[in-house]
Scaffold this active site. Structure first.
Site, short mmCIF file in Angstrom:
data_model
loop_
_atom_site.label_atom_id
_atom_site.label_comp_id
_atom_site.label_asym_id
_atom_site.label_seq_id
_atom_site.Cartn_x
_atom_site.Cartn_y
_atom_site.Cartn_z
CE LYS A 171 -4.86 -5.14 3.62
NZ LYS A 171 -6.03 -5.00 2.72
CG HIS A 174 -8.18 2.73 8.55
ND1 HIS A 174 -9.43 3.17 8.89
CD2 HIS A 174 -8.37 1.60 7.81
CE1 HIS A 174 -10.35 2.36 8.38
NE2 HIS A 174 -9.73 1.39 7.74
CG HIS A 177 -10.05 -0.07 11.62
ND1 HIS A 177 -8.96 -0.22 10.80
CD2 HIS A 177 -11.05 -0.80 11.07
CE1 HIS A 177 -9.30 -1.01 9.79
NE2 HIS A 177 -10.56 -1.37 9.93
#
Length: 639
Positions: A171, A174, A177
């Site tokens: 994933k 983003h 993070h």
């Protein structure tokens, strides 16, 4: 390089003062590392004579000032709790009594109920520059903070675990993070600098039904070459594709069911059900299923390591949800049942905190599920098991979770459950360092994908800015690498500029500017000092013999006052745990530096004066570089 002897010279200027006496009389002081500890100790002794108040009361109340114009040390008179006279009268009386001939301080200035103390220039200048030269990259940091017993180093270091970054495999990495990564890297550096044994853990989102879905996608559409070249991007594209198919399939099945059609056979072989079955094979430790999952995980970690290296970050352990065993979670589940912490609710297990914790706190902790009706453990159970397992493995003295403020409730629940299980001592060692959101973060194409995309965009922007100065650009050995460092600096400094809890707007134009308080501005300040040193062509040995008494200009003295305050800033940052504490200091230092150049010409000045000024600027460069490395930046030599 210079020795620490100038501190001894400073001490000798005060009758009856010694480093050992200061350490014995004033706990938690390190005058051989922090000049301001020595100054405060001396001031406490003098003020005790002036006021009649014990030094044990005076010393803790000698505080920092908001700026050099307000002095170097401030004392709020009411803090000494002297009765019989108004604080403003006492302030005037004590200022008048302060000795005119004090070797380290001028007479204090009075501002209503506050006394402000200014250090005398010459003793400070002659002490702080050699101290910075002597300590080098260690200046400002006190390793004793990380000792179990500072008086007995043989007892060893305290150990801290910092859990941060924690992206989900396959994933996008983003903005949340990114913030966790930057703040966690900074905190790791801070505690390492303070002498702690730091264990950096990346707790990956690497388990769950989505990996069953991902495996199906790879079987259908996977490309071995694309996987090897860019595993995270390829897996993400596969995941998006299969997820889109699954959503469409669910919508189609719902329509057909509403039309009265029997879709049970189709549901039994739907993508959702296939993913669930695949993940069941993983939890049952099927060798082939686990081998595929492990390959995805390992390839992703290799790619993550490259990105982290660009940010000056490394991890000691790549943990993850997958590493928590079913046995450990069952053990925790049984323990919660035994202690009546959780209860059954419609076949599931939940914790009703209002029945366990009195008052508003219990209600605020709500009623989290810890196990689904099908027996699947939820995040909370997994996190409890992981926390207890870490304590058993590492025997940590402190553990920090660097996680977004959206998880405030989850972390409060986690720590309270640990306490209710009978491990209050472990719960008390845990701390949640939270942070706000990044708003408006997107690439030039308008979409957010991966951290690499963001860093590439910012590096491209910095490269464009650098090319505008053709002369300087031609002197840079590797302009693309320098642009990358500047881009990373701009992202990190913008992230750290406000308090952690505040949201901020990602603004590429602002962050990449050389004007204002930005990463490129800090890097430029460091590179300019390096350029002055190169042009002067003076060796370290020559600098060590510089006549520092020639540094009489206000701008030179103010730079020394700023440098003397750096160890206090580091010490205070261990209390605030805010990157902006360091950043605010660095910008004050670089502003003072920028305004000094007109008064302190180096190249072209008389040789002895040139040596003295270069010794000052070299010390400033050391302190600036120490601060930049602490927040995770790589100081550049040219730009």
């Amino acid at each position: 390089m210079a020795t620490a002897a100038p501190i001894d010279q400073l001490v000798k200027q005060v009758d009856g003062l010694s480093l050992d006496a200061v350490k014995a009389k004033f706990p938690d002081t390190y005058p051989d590392l922090n000049l301001m500890d020595l100054y405060r100790a001396h001031l406490a002794n003098v003020l005790s004579e002036v006021t009649g108040v014990d030094t044990a009361i005076i010393y803790p109340n000698l505080g920092w000032t908001s700026g050099l114009d307000k002095g170097d040390i401030a004392l709020p008179v009411p803090s000494l709790r002297v009765k019989g006279k108004k604080p403003d009268e006492l302030a005037q009386e004590w200022a008048a009594k302060f000795p005119d001939t004090d070797p380290l301080f001028t007479k204090p200035t009075v501002s209503q109920i506050h006394l402000s103390f200014f250090v005398k220039a010459s003793p400070l200048v002659n002490a702080v520059i050699p101290l910075v030269q002597h300590k080098g990259a260690e200046y400002g940091f006190n390793k004793a903070d990380g000792l179990k017993d500072p008086k007995d180093p043989s007892k060893g270091q305290k150990r801290i675990i910092v859990e941060f970054s924690s992206p989900n495999i396959a994933k996008p990495f983003h903005a949340g993070h990114l913030r966790s990564t930057i703040i966690g890297g900074f905190l790791s550096n801070l505690y390492a600098g303070a002498g702690w044994d730091v264990i950096r853990i990346n707790y990956l989102g690497d388990w769950g039904k989505q990996y069953g879905l991902l495996a199906l996608a790879y079987e259908k559409y996977g490309d071995e070459e694309a996987l090897q070249k860019d595993p995270i991007n390829h897996l993400f594209q596969l995941y998006v594709r299969i997820n889109t198919e699954m959503t469409a399939e669910k919508e189609e099945l719902t329509k057909r069911k509403e039309a009265g059609e029997d879709v049970s056979a189709l549901e039994a072989n739907s993508l959702d059900e296939q993913a669930r079955r695949y993940f069941k094979k993983m939890t049952d430790r099927d060798a082939d299923a686990l081998a595929m999952w492990k390959r995805f995980r390992d390839l992703s970690i290799v790619r993550y390591k490259d990105t982290y290296a660009r940010l000056n970050i490394h991890f000691d352990e790549y943990s993850g949800e997958s590493q928590v065993s079913e046995e450990a979670m069952n053990k925790v589940g049984n323990l919660m049942e035994e202690k009546k912490i959780c209860k059954e609710d419609k076949g599931a297990q939940l914790i009703d905190f209002s029945a366990l914790v009195p008052g508003k706190e219990g209600k605020r902790l709500e009623k989290p599920l810890v196990r689904k009706r099908d027996g699947t453990a939820l995040y909370l159970t997994r996190d409890i098991s992981e926390l207890l397992g870490r304590h058993e493995k590492y025997h940590f003295d402190k553990m920090i979770y660097v996680v977004a403020s959206a998880q405030d409730l989850h972390l409060r629940q986690l720590f309270k459950i640990i306490e209710l299980l009978g491990y209050k001592d472990i719960a008390d060692k845990c701390q949640h360092i939270n942070f706000g959101l990044v708003l408006g973060m997107s690439t030039r194409k308008g979409t957010v994908k991966f951290l690499d995309d963001i860093l590439r965009d910012v590096a491209d922007k910095m490269h464009e800015v650098m090319k505008k100065n053709e002369n300087k650009y031609s002197q840079i050995e590797d302009p693309l690498a320098t642009a990358d460092v500047l881009g990373i600096s701009s992202v990190m400094v913008q992230d750290m500029s406000g308090k952690r809890i505040n949201n901020y707007t990602f603004n590429m134009e602002t962050m990449t500017s050389f004007e204002g308080d930005t990463g490129p501005y800090l890097q430029y300040a460091h590179a300019r000092l390096n350029s002055i040193r190169r042009k002067a062509g003076v060796s370290d040995e020559e600098l060590a013999t510089a006549d520092l008494s020639l540094l009489t200009e206000t701008s030179a003295i103010n730079l020394c006052r700023h440098m003397a305050g750096w160890p206090d800033v580091v010490k205070n940052t261990l209390k605030t745990l805010e990157p902006t504490t360091v950043l605010t200091y660095l910008f004050k230092l670089t502003h003072a530096l920028s305004s000094s150049y007109d008064q302190l010409q180096v190249v072209g000045s008389e040789p002895e004066l040139m040596k003295a000024r270069l010794a000052l600027y070299t010390a400033v460069q050391t302190v600036l570089a120490n601060g930049m490395r602490l927040i995770g930046l790589s100081p550049v030599e040219r730009m």
